[in-house]
Each structure stands twice: as structure tokens, then as C-alpha cells.
Design an enzyme around this catalytic site. Structure first.
Site, mmCIF file in Angstrom:
data_model
loop_
_atom_site.group_PDB
_atom_site.id
_atom_site.type_symbol
_atom_site.label_atom_id
_atom_site.label_comp_id
_atom_site.label_asym_id
_atom_site.label_seq_id
_atom_site.Cartn_x
_atom_site.Cartn_y
_atom_site.Cartn_z
ATOM 1 N N ARG A 105 17.460 -5.087 -3.493
ATOM 2 C CA ARG A 105 17.191 -3.718 -3.053
ATOM 3 C C ARG A 105 17.927 -2.739 -3.970
ATOM 4 O O ARG A 105 19.044 -3.021 -4.423
ATOM 5 C CB ARG A 105 17.713 -3.589 -1.622
ATOM 6 C CG ARG A 105 17.528 -2.232 -0.970
ATOM 7 C CD ARG A 105 16.128 -1.995 -0.575
ATOM 8 N NE ARG A 105 16.013 -0.908 0.384
ATOM 9 C CZ ARG A 105 14.861 -0.279 0.608
ATOM 10 N NH1 ARG A 105 13.752 -0.612 -0.044
ATOM 11 N NH2 ARG A 105 14.796 0.668 1.511
ATOM 12 N N THR A 382 4.664 -0.306 -1.831
ATOM 13 C CA THR A 382 5.195 -1.668 -1.709
ATOM 14 C C THR A 382 4.110 -2.710 -1.953
ATOM 15 O O THR A 382 2.952 -2.449 -1.753
ATOM 16 C CB THR A 382 5.708 -1.835 -0.268
ATOM 17 O OG1 THR A 382 6.618 -0.802 -0.039
ATOM 18 C CG2 THR A 382 6.327 -3.182 -0.011
ATOM 19 N N ASN A 402 8.767 2.253 -3.322
ATOM 20 C CA ASN A 402 8.652 3.033 -2.093
ATOM 21 C C ASN A 402 7.236 3.612 -1.993
ATOM 22 O O ASN A 402 6.321 2.884 -1.657
ATOM 23 C CB ASN A 402 9.727 4.104 -1.951
ATOM 24 C CG ASN A 402 9.803 4.615 -0.506
ATOM 25 O OD1 ASN A 402 9.305 3.943 0.398
ATOM 26 N ND2 ASN A 402 10.383 5.765 -0.277
ATOM 27 N N ASP A 424 14.479 6.343 1.656
ATOM 28 C CA ASP A 424 14.608 5.414 2.788
ATOM 29 C C ASP A 424 15.945 5.561 3.505
ATOM 30 O O ASP A 424 16.175 4.942 4.536
ATOM 31 C CB ASP A 424 14.438 3.961 2.321
ATOM 32 C CG ASP A 424 12.975 3.528 2.344
ATOM 33 O OD1 ASP A 424 12.138 4.279 2.866
ATOM 34 O OD2 ASP A 424 12.676 2.426 1.838
ATOM 35 N N SER A 453 15.639 -0.813 4.827
ATOM 36 C CA SER A 453 14.252 -1.146 4.487
ATOM 37 C C SER A 453 13.537 -1.724 5.698
ATOM 38 O O SER A 453 14.162 -2.134 6.674
ATOM 39 C CB SER A 453 14.264 -2.183 3.360
ATOM 40 O OG SER A 453 12.961 -2.644 3.088
ATOM 41 N N SER A 454 12.198 -1.768 5.598
ATOM 42 C CA SER A 454 11.407 -2.494 6.596
ATOM 43 C C SER A 454 10.724 -3.707 5.970
ATOM 44 O O SER A 454 9.950 -4.399 6.643
ATOM 45 C CB SER A 454 10.331 -1.575 7.184
ATOM 46 O OG SER A 454 10.925 -0.472 7.819
ATOM 47 N N GLY A 474 3.610 -1.234 3.634
ATOM 48 C CA GLY A 474 3.258 -0.334 4.731
ATOM 49 C C GLY A 474 4.416 0.423 5.351
ATOM 50 O O GLY A 474 4.267 0.995 6.431
ATOM 51 N N GLY A 475 5.584 0.425 4.702
ATOM 52 C CA GLY A 475 6.709 1.171 5.265
ATOM 53 C C GLY A 475 7.052 0.653 6.650
ATOM 54 O O GLY A 475 7.176 -0.556 6.865
HETATM 55 O O1 DON Z 1 11.702 -0.520 2.091
HETATM 56 C C1 DON Z 1 10.891 0.047 2.815
HETATM 57 O O2 DON Z 1 10.812 -0.159 4.002
HETATM 58 C C2 DON Z 1 9.914 1.025 2.201
HETATM 59 N N1 DON Z 1 10.471 1.557 0.982
HETATM 60 C C3 DON Z 1 8.617 0.349 1.972
HETATM 61 C C4 DON Z 1 7.565 1.296 1.442
HETATM 62 C C5 DON Z 1 6.198 0.816 1.622
HETATM 63 O O3 DON Z 1 5.959 -0.220 2.158
HETATM 64 C C6 DON Z 1 5.136 1.722 1.139
HETATM 65 N N2 DON Z 1 3.898 1.008 1.125
HETATM 66 N N3 DON Z 1 2.919 1.173 1.649
#
Ligand code: DON
Length: 571
Positions: A105, A382, A402, A424, A453-454, A474-475
Site C-alpha cells: 500500500r 483499482t 485509487n 483514502d 483501504s477496502s 470498486g472502492g
Molecule cells: O484502497 C481502496 O479501498 C481504494 N483506493 C480502492 C479504489 C477503487 O477500488 C476504485 N475502483 N473502482
């Protein structure tokens, strides 16, 4: 071609189901997975997935293939494949039957501080947070991929990075998917002169689909890495270009930040669900902790009689999501900076107490859910791909810039986009972030800290052996997308392609909304509304899993086929 290959393999393997088990390719499921014997890469883009398979054919293992695919995606899938971002790689090693998590990360630059993104009025300046040089954390991807290779791979770096160099140097035809990804972010990409130079033709128009797309600067950066390994990126000419660009644009990443980037190997979080063992990503991702927490809650309900995606099932699932995301908002952050009560959150007795808060036919308003009320603990775009080899090793890797194309800022002369992972962090604890997640002081900005993070590379084990590996972009949605995919496979016995493509829901406590994909029936939506859920129709798929199931000596793979470009490469 793909369908034909699936059908042929189905005909071959369909008659010999694994001993004592249900045939995994059954007609009750609407989608069929790809099948392979020796190796598989399920990912978001075809060329990079095929490169992973080439490495397996050369005798490499799943880690070699994952690293090769990781470098290749930085070239072929620039919206999320990256050198300038970071991620998490979950590795199952057949030798010793053990798992490890490589945390690469991004880290906040040393000079970052709590109020970095606040304006004079104390409000969050979203432009600075998302689209400036301050948005970038110190990249971890190059260090992470090389760490995985050196510790668990079997081939030299120059072998696994070479295909990416060739793709960048010689170019590859622009696919429909790549063109639509660039088109979707076109106006923002055009704002940065270097991104404009990289992703558009000399006259400023997009590269036509089918034409060669070359990235000579990116090839140069990759060659620096080929020549000097990790130092080729974190020290020397590439590092100098990054620092010069930072200094010219009020960015914070310094030479010391780059030279001091640390990969951390962590023990994954572990849980169980009706005899399956779950191994997933620990903090600084929230993913694994909350997947296990939600599975623990759901384990106490009988899902089968309700039926897949019935109103009763979705209601209980949504309530479990709310409880878990409420806890996320309070407790989760970088474990090197804050105490994260992972053992308590993943405890089955805690889940049993939470379960009593769920009313069978009525939604509990999010405002009435207090994070950790039952815990009794006090303190504080992501992309994903999955690889399996014939030796029994499995890699589940999620990495990111991100947002799609990160901050949309490229470092001159490197071909590389900067991440906007600093977004984040909780720019202002208590105020929703880009994914509308509320977070606490546990995730405030501090120099050297990793933003929460997720991302959730996850593996499910059956009888002590890896059975399913998956993950998603997908955040905030990543966690619930992975949860539903593995529940589809474990509780509803779907094959992995059907599990990936089944309509999903998402609730994250705040805002108090239940996002529902279009494939959930209007009747079910009405029943959910009648229970008090504010149902929000979503046109986009909620996440996009890339999964492999290992069963009876075969590999079954699926990309969520509802988004373009995904590919399961087989060997
Ligand atoms: O680490 C995380 O949770 C976010 N930066 C992930 C971002 C993400 O999945 C965007 N994609 N659709």
C-alpha cells in the site's frame, strides 16, 4: 472463441465430476466458467492475462505469473494497472500449505499532516485531495511486485518484466475497452499536459480502436527497473523525475520518501463459514476483517430456504453490511499507527450479539446503529486478478491508483500516472470521503502512514486446501462484492461464473441507502422498500470480481462478464 472453448472443456470434464463432489459445471447455473488443467489467470485485460500464462508455460509459478501480469497491466490497463500506485497480494504457497499477505500500500509522504486537504474555512478541498500532486502517496507497486518475486517467485526479474517492456515499446492495438476507459476520463486527462501527451495522438484526438498504442517513456521506466531492480524506481533517474515533478508542483514526495518505502508482509485475517476457511486481507485494508465479520453474522441464519437474492436474504445481508461498515467507520486504520481490534471484530460471539440487533422484517435506520455498540472495546479504479498454477500455488492481487487513472497526472518522462490514494485517508474525520465512507481519527493523515483501504484479495479453503480465490475493484463496494461472490459459491452452490455475474447489492451504513443492481427483480425491490430500505437503483455493476475455483484437479475461472475487457487465460 471463449464460449466454444468453455463448451468443449465442459464436454470433456462434465462427464468426470470430481470424486464425491457435485459436478461444478451444472445447468442450474446460467453462466459457465473457463476450465484449465495447468494454470489460469483471471484478470481485467486479455494481453496481460496471456502474459501470465506464458510465464507459467515457461515453468514459472503463480507468483512469477502474477508479477509479470502486474507489470503488463501497468502498460495495457493504465486506468488501474500501475507502477505509481499500490496494493495487496495474497499468496497461497503449496509448499508448507501456508498463506502470506504482501502489503505494498502507498505511504503518506513524511511531510503529510492531518489538515493537508483543508482550506482556510476548515472544509475539505476536494480538488487538492483528488487531482493534485498532494493526492499521491509514495508508490508501493514496484517494491511490492519485486518483493513477491524475490521471496516467492522462481524466475529472474528480467524475464517477468520483459513482456511489459515489449508491450510498451512496440505498442499494442487499442481495444474497445481501453478506448472507452480513456473516453470516460478524457476531459480530466487532457488537463495534464503529460497525460495528454501519453494517452492522445499528436493532434489531440484519441487513438483509434485497433491502432498501435506505444508508450516509450513507460518502456524507459520499466527498463530502469529491469536493470537495477527496486533501486531502478526508488533511487536514480526515475526517482529524480518524480521528485523534480513534485517540487515543481507543490507535491510532497521526497527522495527520502521514495528510498524509504517499505513493503510489509502481514499475517492475513482468518475466519470460517460453515466448514469453509476464509483467508483475507488484514489492516491497513478493512476488507478481510469485515468480510469475516459479515460472514459470521450471516452464518447464524439459514440462507438456503430464503433463496438467493430473495427479499429476506437481501434484507439480512444489508443489515449485516450496515453493522460492519458502522464498525469500519470507527475502528479501522493503519495498524502501525492505531490499535485495530481485528480479533474482536472477527469474533463469532461478537457477531452473535450483532445478529440480535437485526430485525427479521424491518430495516434498522443507520442513524440508530452505533459503531461498536456490542463490542465492549474501547481505544480508537483499482484492479484485481487471480492466478493459479499447476503446483497448487494461488495468488490473489488487487492494486490501484485509487480513481480510474488516479490523479490523472503523469510524471514527465516516465510514462507513469500518479495515484490519488491520499484521498483514502479521512481528510476531515467524520466527513464522508470519495466513496462516501465515514472514517475516524484512526484514519487521519500522518506522515509515513498507510491510508485505510477496502481492497480485499480473498481465498476460501475447503478441507484445508485452496478452493476459491477472488477480489474486485470498486472502492467501498469491494468488500460487499467479494462477500456476495463467495456466499454465492459457498451458500448457494453456484459455479464461479454464475457467482460472479449474479446481481449484487451494497449498503455501507452511511449514507443509509441500499444500492441494488438492475438484475434484482422489481418485486424484490418493492418488498425491501416495504421493510424500510431506501432502495437506490444502480446502472453500473457493483464491483467486478476476477475469480478462480480449484476443484477436483481442475481450475475454473471467471471474470465478471458484465464489464468489457475481462479475460480468463488458460493453460
Ligand atoms: O484502497 C481502496 O479501498 C481504494 N483506493 C480502492 C479504489 C477503487 O477500488 C476504485 N475502483 N473502482
Amino acid at each position: 472463441m471463449t464460449l466454444l472453448r468453455s463448451l468443449c472443456l465442459f464436454l470433456i470434464v462434465g462427464v468426470v465430476p470430481a470424486q464425491g463432489q457435485e459436478p461444478i459445471l451444472n445447468f442450474e447455473n446460467r453462466f459457465l466458467p473457463e476450465v484449465a488443467q495447468h494454470g489460469m489467470v483471471a484478470g481485467p485485460e486479455r494481453l496481460a492475462a496471456e502474459i501470465g500464462i506464458d510465464i507459467l508455460r515457461q515453468g514459472g509459478n503463480a507468483v512469477d505469473a502474477a508479477v509479470a501480469t502486474g507489470f503488463a497491466l501497468a502498460v495495457t490497463y493504465p486506468r488501474a494497472g500501475n507502477l505509481g500506485g499500490g496494493g495487496f497480494m495474497l499468496i497461497h504457497l503449496a509448499d508448507g500449505n501456508r498463506q502470506t499477505l504482501v502489503d505494498y500500500r502507498e505511504m503518506a509522504p513524511a511531510r503529510a499532516h492531518r489538515d493537508l486537504f483543508l482550506d482556510e474555512a476548515g472544509e475539505v478541498d476536494r480538488n487538492r485531495e483528488f487531482f493534485s500532486h498532494l493526492s499521491a502517496g509514495v508508490p508501493g507497486s514496484v517494491a511490492g511486485l519485486i518483493h513477491a518475486l524475490e521471496n516467492y517467485g522462481s524466475l529472474p526479474l528480467k524475464t517477468v518484466i520483459q513482456p511489459a517492456i515489449e508491450l510498451a515499446e512496440k505498442g499494442f492495438p487499442v481495444s474497445f475497452a481501453l478506448d472507452s476507459e480513456i473516453a470516460a476520463r478524457e476531459s480530466r486527462l487532457r488537463k495534464d499536459p503529460e497525460a495528454l501527451r501519453i494517452f492522445f495522438q499528436k493532434d489531440g484526438s484519441r487513438h483509434p480502436v485497433g491502432e498501435l498504442f506505444r508508450q516509450p517513456d513507460l518502456a524507459w521506466t520499466l527498463k530502469q527497473i529491469r536493470k537495477r531492480g527496486r533501486d531502478g524506481f526508488y533511487r536514480g533517474p526515475v526517482a529524480e523525475r518524480i521528485v523534480t515533478n513534485m517540487e515543481a508542483n507543490d507535491g510532497l514526495i521526497s527522495r527520502d520518501d521514495l528510498a524509504g518505502y517499505r513493503v510489509i508482509e502481514r499475517e492475513p485475517v482468518r475466519g470460517s463459514y460453515h466448514g469453509y476457511d476464509i483467508v483475507a486481507t488484514p489492516p491497513p485494508s478493512s476488507g478481510g476483517t469485515h468480510i469475516i465479520q459479515m460472514l459470521n453474522i450471516m452464518e447464524g441464519f439459514e440462507l438456503e430456504p430464503w433463496g438467493h437474492n430473495s427479499a429476506a436474504y437481501l434484507h439480512h445481508l444489508a443489515e449485516a453490511m450496515k453493522l460492519a461498515y458502522a464498525d469500519r467507520s470507527r475502528y479501522l486504520g493503519d495498524p502501525d499507527f492505531t490499535d485495530v481490534p481485528v480479533a474482536e471484530l472477527t469474533d463469532k460471539a461478537y457477531a452473535a450479539r450483532l445478529r440480535t440487533l437485526i430485525k427479521p422484517d424491518q430495516a434498522t435506520p443507520s442513524a440508530a446503529i452505533k459503531p461498536g455498540a456490542e463490542l465492549g472495546y474501547e481505544s480508537s479504479d483499482t484492479t484485481h486478478y487471480t492466478v493459479a498454477d499447476r503446483f497448487g500455488n494461488v495468488v490473489s492481487n488487487t492494486y490501484t491508483l485509487n480513481f480510474s487513472f488516479g490523479s490523472h497526472i503523469a510524471v514527465p518522462g516516465t510514462g507513469m500516472l500518479l495515484n490519488n490514494e491520499m484521498a483514502d485517508f479521512a481528510a476531515k474525520p467524520g466527513v464522508p470521503n470519495a466513496f462516501r465512507l465515514i472514517e475516524s481519527e484512526a484514519n487521519r493523515i500522518e506522515g509515513g502512514k498507510r491510508p485505510l483501504s477496502s481492497m480485499t484479495p480473498t481465498m476460501v479453503f475447503r478441507d484445508g486446501k485452496p478452493w476459491l480465490a477472488t477480489g474486485s475493484p470498486g472502492g467501498s463496494i469491494i468488500i460487499t462484492a467479494v462477500l456476495q461472490t463467495i456466499l454465492n459459491a459457498m451458500a448457494f452452490e453456484m459455479n464461479i461464473a454464475s457467482a460472479a455475474a449474479a446481481p449484487r447489492i451494497h449498503h455501507q451504513w452511511m449514507p443509509d441507502q441500499l444500492r441494488v443492481e438492475r438484475g434484482v427483480s422489481p418485486d424484490t425491490r418493492r418488498l425491501l422498500e416495504a421493510m424500510g430500505h431506501e432502495v437506490v437503483d444502480t446502472r453500473r455493476t457493483l464491483g467486478r470480481t476476477q475469480s478462480i475455483v480449484l476443484d477436483g484437479g481442475l481450475l475454473y475461472g471467471a471474470t465478471d462478464s458484465r464489464r468489457p475487457g475481462g479475460w480468463v487465460a488458460v493453460y
